[in-house]
Design an enzyme around this catalytic site. Structure first.
Site, PDB file in Angstrom:
ATOM      1  CB  CYS A   2      -0.855  -0.019   1.079  1.00 16.07           C
ATOM      2  SG  CYS A   2       0.039   0.149   2.870  1.00 16.07           S
ATOM      3  CB  VAL A 300       9.308  -6.268 -21.744  1.00 18.03           C
ATOM      4  CG1 VAL A 300       9.308  -5.255 -22.718  1.00 18.03           C
ATOM      5  CG2 VAL A 300       8.007  -5.989 -20.977  1.00 18.03           C
TER       6      VAL A 300
END
Length: 644
Positions: A2, A300
């Site tokens: 968070c 990627v």
């Protein structure tokens, strides 16, 4: 995982609107926790705590923060994951706690209520940034995990105390001014990032890893350490591995498997980054060895083969039978991210591998909420190419009887272009790309007699004294651990590993991963940066790290059990982009606009002639100053985004 934030107002301050200020801080961190957010205000104490939630463990409201301890004494906001929470919960069985849920947040709080803060922190296995308010003693405690995986800034400004996961949170709550810290600016120009203990802002600091900040009043704050790399090194020397090499490798494999398996616990979908290199392949291999289903892996790829690892990742994925997803990106896809970098990294940050890190985080988040990464293996197990280069330079400097300084000056008497032509005449030399530039960069290092000073030069982009002149800060920043390495007489490679673990890994690698992943609301877990793995790594003999010219020797032996040697044994490439070419091509105009930013020269005092000289040499192809020019351009981009 968070974002956390908070403010503690001075006794004389009007607390009206305090909750709204912290709500603004929370809103600035929305990307870190899109699943919910709340603010708690202690009107009597003049304090407010805020949190944005990315729900990973216990998705119910029982895991919401700010959270109160059962006895009502403590209130806490926390960012991170604790991987031994179930064991800690069991140890509290005799305390007869009525548990509200199964979140690790609640476990931490009740452990603190039972054992105290410092004793609890020492028991935690995981990554964490904690803000704890003791309502009884009116004290605020800020805590950062041992290796600095999770960020935590704090500030003292206008009589108030503030904290946040990112600087943008402090700015949103008016917890700091936008005044620049000159020492932080000099550190950025030297290293390309602002180290912990500082920030680019005059009234904020990043809490150091392994430290607790106890704030008992607005003018009394005490920062103390509870764990350090130095202690890990000393303990490793005292309790050096006494068995044979194979038993050490087996023990390391068992420990890594435990570290990986602990990080596979989540109430949301989970996967892993896979580049096809040793570190990420080892993590994925161990994940697959303890999983009853194909692990989700992601990579990627780039069109430029020199920077494309997707093919290697695909081979490893097929061999391990993972559920693999890969995305090939065009230069335009990557370049479109450049304007977003200063928003994501709200301090100037030079590492261009932030671009592929952001891209793989965005790809991964479309499929899972948690991903494991191979970061941290190079520092502990001797994987960086520069360790070998520095070792070779040290040996070369020591073997020149008539003065390495003379040889250094002699090497630079020939221009880079002349060296290119000269080497090109040698038989069997098919590629001489930028050999002259490399010689000119290596030559000054040869003239440095002290190994630690050579390491500093090796990792430095600029000398701030030369680039800023009289504007440079009189307070110089040195790499953490330098004095320790000298006093303990560590060998050169071990010294570099220790210093890299204390600064480069924390303030470059982990900063890059945290900001890029959290910008996409993705939690990234790093098994190699489990403190138990770090501590065990320092017990191993040097030959199991760098064996001759082969780095990460022990990790290789583990990985060979799962993946054929021929898939792994290839030159290390790193996770980068063709920065030098981009600055000569599609990013040339962007770079020119940023280098023309008058604030660089009027406000920061940079030497315009030096920067123009670097750009001219780079554009001509005579030299590769890509990293240096990118560093200045990113400083300009940050200045325009955050200071204007």
């Amino acid at each position: 995982m968070c974002g956390i934030a908070g403010l503690w107002l001075s006794e004389q301050a009007d607390a009206t609107g305090l909750g709204d200020r912290v709500s603004r801080m929370n809103d600035a961190l929305y990307h870190r926790g899109p699943d919910g957010g709340d603010v708690w205000v202690d009107d009597e104490g003049g304090l407010a705590l805020g949190q944005r939630r990315l729900a990973i463990i216990d998705l119910s409201d029982a895991g919401k923060q700010p959270m109160h301890s059962a006895n009502g004494r403590y209130v806490m906001v926390y960012n991170g994951e604790i991987y031994n929470a179930p064991e800690l919960r069991e140890k509290l069985a005799s305390a007869n706690i009525t548990w509200r849920g199964h979140s690790d947040t609640e476990v931490i709080l009740e452990c603190i209520a039972h054992w105290g803060l410092r004793d609890t922190i020492k028991r935690l296995i995981g990554m964490f940034a904690i803000a704890l308010w003791d309502r009884q003693k009116k004290k605020l405690f800020l805590v950062r995990d041992r290796l600095g995986i999770k960020p935590l800034y704090w500030s003292r400004y206008d009589g108030h105390i503030g904290f946040a996961s990112e600087v943008k949170g402090l700015l949103a709550g008016d917890a700091i001014s936008r005044e620049v810290n000159q020492t932080g600016l000099d550190a950025y120009l030297r290293f390309g990032y602002v180290p912990s203990g500082l920030s680019i802002y005059a009234h904020a600091k990043m809490l150091k890893p392994g430290h607790i900040l106890e704030i008992s009043s607005h003018d009394q704050a005490t920062e103390t350490g509870y764990w350090s790399v130095e202690d890990a090194v000393l303990n490793g020397q005292t309790h050096a591995w006494s068995g044979d090499d194979q038993s050490a490798i087996d023990a390391l494999e068992d420990l890594l498997r435990d570290a990986v398996q602990r990080r596979m616990v989540a109430d949301v979908p989970l996967g892993a980054f896979l580049s096809g290199g040793i570190d990420s392949s080892t993590v994925v291999a161990l994940m697959q060895s303890v999983s009853d289903r194909p692990v989700k892996t992601f990579s990627v790829g780039f069109e430029d083969e020199a920077f494309n690892e997707a093919a290697f990742a695909g081979e490893v994925a097929r061999h391990l039978k993972t559920d693999h997803t890969e995305l090939y990106v065009t230069p335009k896809d990557a370049l479109d991210l450049v304007p977003k970098l200063s928003e994501t990294y709200d301090e100037p940050f030079f590492d261009s591998s932030a671009i592929p890190t952001y891209l793989i985080s965005a790809l991964t988040r479309k499929h899972v909420t948690v991903a494991l990464s191979g970061d941290g293996g190079d520092e502990t197990f001797g994987g960086y190419n520069r360790y070998l280069w520095a070792k070779q330079l040290s040996a070369a400097a020591g073997s020149i009887p008539f003065g390495s300084g003379l040889v250094s000056r002699g090497l630079t008497m020939l221009s880079p272009e002349y060296w290119d032509k000269l080497v090109g005449l040698m038989p069997g030399k098919k590629s001489t790309s930028a050999i002259g530039d490399k010689i000119h960069k290596a030559a000054p290092l040869l003239a440095i007699r002290d190994d630690i000073d050579r390491y500093h030069a090796l990792i430095s982009l600029f000398d701030p004294d030369k680039l800023r002149g009289k504007h440079a800060s009189t307070k110089k920043f040195r790499v953490p651990g330098e004095k320790f390495c000298r006093n303990r007489h560590l060998d050169y490679v071990s010294s570099m590993q220790a210093m890299d673990t204390m600064m480069y890994m924390v303030d470059d690698v982990l900063t890059k991963v945290d900001r890029a992943s959290m910008a996409n609301s993705l939690e990234v877990r790093v098994p190699f940066i489990d403190h138990r793995v770090i501590e065990f790594g320092w017990r191993l003999p040097a030959r199991l790290k760098m064996n001759g010219s082969v780095g990460k020797y022990a990790l290789r032996q583990i990985l060979y059990k799962y993946v054929p040697r021929e898939m792994i044994d290839r030159p290390k490439t790193g996770f980068g982009v063709p920065l030098a070419q981009w600055l000569r091509g599609p990013l040339n105009e962007w770079m020119g606009d940023h280098l023309a930013n008058e604030a660089l020269y009027a406000d920061f005092g940079l030497d315009r002639r030096q920067i123009e000289k670097l750009r001219k040499e780079h554009m001509s192809g005579k030299r590769n100053w890509g990293h240096q020019l990118w560093t200045i351009a990113m400083l300009s981009d940050w200045q325009q985004r955050w200071l204007t």
